[in-house]
Motif scaffolding. Structure first.
Motif, short mmCIF file in Angstrom:
data_model
loop_
_atom_site.label_atom_id
_atom_site.label_comp_id
_atom_site.label_asym_id
_atom_site.label_seq_id
_atom_site.Cartn_x
_atom_site.Cartn_y
_atom_site.Cartn_z
N GLY A 88 -114.83 12.98 20.69
CA GLY A 88 -113.56 12.52 20.13
C GLY A 88 -113.79 11.82 18.80
N LEU A 89 -112.95 12.11 17.83
CA LEU A 89 -113.04 11.50 16.51
C LEU A 89 -111.74 10.78 16.16
CD1 LEU A 89 -114.50 14.55 14.53
CD2 LEU A 89 -115.77 12.62 15.49
N TRP A 90 -111.85 9.64 15.50
CA TRP A 90 -110.70 8.97 14.92
C TRP A 90 -110.49 9.60 13.56
CZ3 TRP A 90 -107.99 6.13 18.09
CH2 TRP A 90 -108.60 5.40 19.10
N VAL A 91 -109.29 10.13 13.29
CA VAL A 91 -108.99 10.76 12.01
C VAL A 91 -107.69 10.20 11.45
CG1 VAL A 91 -110.20 12.90 12.56
CG2 VAL A 91 -107.76 12.72 13.02
N ASP A 92 -107.54 10.28 10.13
CA ASP A 92 -106.32 9.80 9.48
C ASP A 92 -106.06 10.62 8.23
OD1 ASP A 92 -104.15 7.82 9.25
OD2 ASP A 92 -105.20 7.30 7.38
N PRO A 93 -104.85 11.14 8.07
CA PRO A 93 -103.76 11.18 9.05
C PRO A 93 -103.98 12.34 10.04
CG PRO A 93 -102.99 12.10 6.99
CD PRO A 93 -104.40 11.64 6.76
N LEU A 94 -103.62 12.08 11.28
CA LEU A 94 -103.84 13.05 12.35
C LEU A 94 -103.11 14.37 12.09
CD1 LEU A 94 -104.94 13.78 15.15
CD2 LEU A 94 -102.89 12.75 16.11
N GLU A 95 -101.85 14.29 11.71
CA GLU A 95 -101.06 15.51 11.52
C GLU A 95 -101.67 16.41 10.44
OE1 GLU A 95 -99.89 12.37 11.38
OE2 GLU A 95 -98.83 12.26 13.29
N ALA A 96 -102.17 15.80 9.38
CA ALA A 96 -102.80 16.58 8.31
C ALA A 96 -104.10 17.21 8.79
CB ALA A 96 -103.06 15.70 7.08
N ALA A 97 -104.85 16.49 9.62
CA ALA A 97 -106.10 17.04 10.16
C ALA A 97 -105.83 18.25 11.03
CB ALA A 97 -106.85 15.97 10.95
N VAL A 98 -104.85 18.14 11.91
CA VAL A 98 -104.51 19.26 12.80
C VAL A 98 -104.05 20.45 11.98
CG1 VAL A 98 -102.91 20.06 14.59
CG2 VAL A 98 -103.98 17.80 14.78
N ALA A 99 -103.14 20.23 11.03
CA ALA A 99 -102.63 21.33 10.21
C ALA A 99 -103.74 22.00 9.41
CB ALA A 99 -101.53 20.82 9.28
N HIS A 100 -104.62 21.20 8.82
CA HIS A 100 -105.71 21.74 8.01
C HIS A 100 -106.68 22.56 8.87
CE1 HIS A 100 -108.72 22.08 4.89
NE2 HIS A 100 -109.61 21.61 5.74
#
Length: 152
Positions: A88-100
């Motif tokens: 598991g990774l902490w990412v920011d922003p989550l929505e942009a990470a998922v979309a990318h």
């Protein structure tokens, strides 16, 4: 270093989940020999998992270590295959990470959503899909034999 533009940042490591047919040998190592404290347990028939949740470190950047065994070893999902089940990774922003990541061909895997300690785990990435994409991507598929969970 490799230059690869992305619209998100990886902030840190949130969890590592290790599976085995029995979690007892894992607990003997991590709790017994190394002294990592167990803070919770989690069981889910739907996810076919019985796990002990350990905590490494303190504060917001503490890392969760999940020691997992299947409730039924003959039924899917098989939390013990592969042994390093997910990271598991902490990412920011989550929505942009998922979309990318989806735009690069990564697929959401099982489970898509769940909640642990009030924090939603919003997506996981399918390792087989990432491995299949490796020839098209600017990086190899090393380390893609487990799911990657993204959290905000």
């Amino acid at each position: 270093t490799m230059s690869f533009r992305r619209p998100f940042r990886v902030l840190g490591l949130q969890q590592v989940a290790i599976g085995a047919l029995s979690k007892q040998p894992l607990a003997s190592l991590w709790q017994g020999l190394l002294g990592v404290p167990k803070v919770h347990t989690f069981q889910s028939e739907r996810e076919n998992v019985d796990e002990d949740i350990l905590k490494l470190g303190k504060g917001v950047w503490a890392v969760e270590l999940d020691l997992m065994q299947p409730i039924d070893a003959d039924r899917a999902p098989k939390v013990h295959v592969p042994s390093l089940n997910h990271i598991g990774l902490w990412v920011d922003p989550l929505e942009a990470a998922v979309a990318h990541l989806e735009s690069q061909g990564a697929a959401r895997g099982y489970p898509s959503f769940r909640c642990r300690e009030g924090i939603p785990v919003l997506t996981t990435l399918s390792p087989s899909r990432l491995s299949a994409l490796a020839p098209k991507m600017p990086f190899g598929h090393e380390g893609c034999d487990c799911r990657v969970t993204l959290k905000h």
